[in-house]
Design an enzyme around this catalytic site. Structure first.
Site, mmCIF file in Angstrom:
data_model
loop_
_atom_site.group_PDB
_atom_site.id
_atom_site.type_symbol
_atom_site.label_atom_id
_atom_site.label_comp_id
_atom_site.label_asym_id
_atom_site.label_seq_id
_atom_site.Cartn_x
_atom_site.Cartn_y
_atom_site.Cartn_z
ATOM 1 N N ASP A 1 0.837 -1.205 0.000
ATOM 2 C CA ASP A 1 0.000 0.000 0.000
ATOM 3 C C ASP A 1 0.876 1.260 0.000
ATOM 4 O OD1 ASP A 1 -2.135 -1.699 0.402
ATOM 5 O OD2 ASP A 1 -2.097 -1.431 2.580
HETATM 6 N N1 URA Z 1 -1.128 -5.899 4.098
HETATM 7 C C1 URA Z 1 -1.601 -4.647 4.052
HETATM 8 O O1 URA Z 1 -2.613 -4.351 4.665
HETATM 9 N N2 URA Z 1 -0.935 -3.743 3.336
HETATM 10 C C2 URA Z 1 0.193 -4.018 2.653
HETATM 11 O O2 URA Z 1 0.766 -3.134 2.010
HETATM 12 C C3 URA Z 1 0.682 -5.320 2.710
HETATM 13 C C4 URA Z 1 -0.006 -6.244 3.433
#
Ligand code: URA
Length: 238
Positions: free
Chosen positions: A105
Site C-alpha cells: 500500500d
Molecule cells: N497488508 C496490508 O494491509 N498492506 C500491505 O501493504 C501489505 C499487506
C-alpha cells in the site's frame, strides 16, 4: 532507457561492439525504417524498432532481482495518474525494466522485490508456494490474546477465510501495540483488514521479510541487488 545503438546491437547478440559499429557504418542498421550510419546515436529499444539487415533485433535482458526498502508515500505501480512518486524512481543506475512483485500500500513501507524475471515473480506470488511474508504492525490499543488467536487461526474476510498466521507481540503500551505478523497470502490490504476486523486500526505497517530474506538494516529508499543465495532464502525454511 536510451542507450548507444552499437551497445544495444551487441546486447542483442549481433556481435561485439566493434562489429556492431561496422554494421552501422555499412548501412545495415535502421531505426523505425530509416537507415542510420551515425555512430553516436542513442535510442530506446523499448520505444523504437531497431533492425539489422532488415530484421528486427531481439533483446534478452539479464535477469535482475532487487530488494528495495520502500518508503511510505510511494506507489508500487509503474505509473500513477495522480502523479505520486513511483517505487522504480528510486532505482538509480538500474538499466533493466523491472516491476514490483506484488504490491505494498501507499502507506506501507519495507521490503519490496522488483525484478524482470517473470518466472521468479510467478513463483513468489503463486499461493501454492506459500511464501511467508513478515510484517511489523503498530495498531491502536491493546488487542486481547483471544483476538490475536482469532487472527492466528484465520478469520473470514470478504467471504473467504484467511489462512493461519503467526503473531507475536513485540511492544505494548496503553495506547498502541506493536505486533509481528507472518502471513502466507497477499490479499489487498490484508494485514490492515485483519486488524480492523478485530477492532484495532493499523497505524503503521512495515514488511520486514519475504521468506527468510530479511530487510535487515537496508535504509529507507535504498535497494540492493539480490544474489542467488538471497533468492534461495525467499523459498527456504518453515
Ligand atoms: N497488508 C496490508 O494491509 N498492506 C500491505 O501493504 C501489505 C499487506
Amino acid at each position: 532507457m536510451e542507450e548507444r545503438l552499437q551497445k544495444i546491437l551487441a546486447r542483442s547478440g549481433a556481435g561485439s561492439r566493434r562489429t556492431a559499429e561496422q554494421y552501422i557504418k555499412d548501412g545495415r542498421v535502421s531505426i523505425d525504417g530509416a537507415v542510420v550510419t551515425d555512430m553516436g546515436i542513442k535510442v530506446d529499444p523499448a520505444v523504437h524498432e531497431i533492425c539489422l539487415n532488415g530484421r528486427s533485433i531481439r533483446l534478452s535482458e539479464e535477469k535482475i532481482h532487487i530488494l528495495l526498502n520502500k518508503p511510505a508515500g510511494y506507489v508500487t505501480t509503474l505509473s500513477d495518474p495522480q502523479g505520486r512518486p513511483i517505487v522504480t524512481s528510486l532505482l538509480k543506475g538500474i538499466a533493466q525494466r523491472v516491476y514490483p512483485v506484488g504490491r505494498l500500500d501507499l502507506d506501507t513501507e519495507g521490503a519490496l522485490l522488483l525484478t524482470n524475471d517473470g518466472d521468479m515473480a510467478q513463483r513468489i506470488l503463486h499461493p501454492s508456494f506459500e511464501i511467508k511474508k513478515t510484517y511489523v504492525a503498530k495498531v491502536t490499543g491493546v488487542p486481547s490474546r483471544e483476538k490475536l488467536d482469532q487472527l492466528a487461526k484465520g478469520i473470514v474476510l470478504e467471504g473467504r477465510r484467511t489462512s493461519p498466521a503467526q503473531l507475536m507481540v513485540l511492544q505494548q503500551t496503553p495506547r498502541f501495540t506493536i505486533i509481528q505478523i507472518i502471513i502466507h497470502e497477499g490479499r489487498k490490504r490484508q494485514v490492515r483488514k485483519m486488524f480492523a476486523a478485530i477492532g484495532h486500526r493499523v497505524l503503521a505497517l512495515k514488511r520486514v521479510a519475504y521468506g527468510n530474506l530479511q530487510l535487515d538494516n537496508l535504509p529507507s529508499g535504498k535497494f540492493r541487488i539480490l544474489s542467488k543465495q538471497d533468492l534461495e532464502k525467499i523459498f527456504s525454511g518453515p
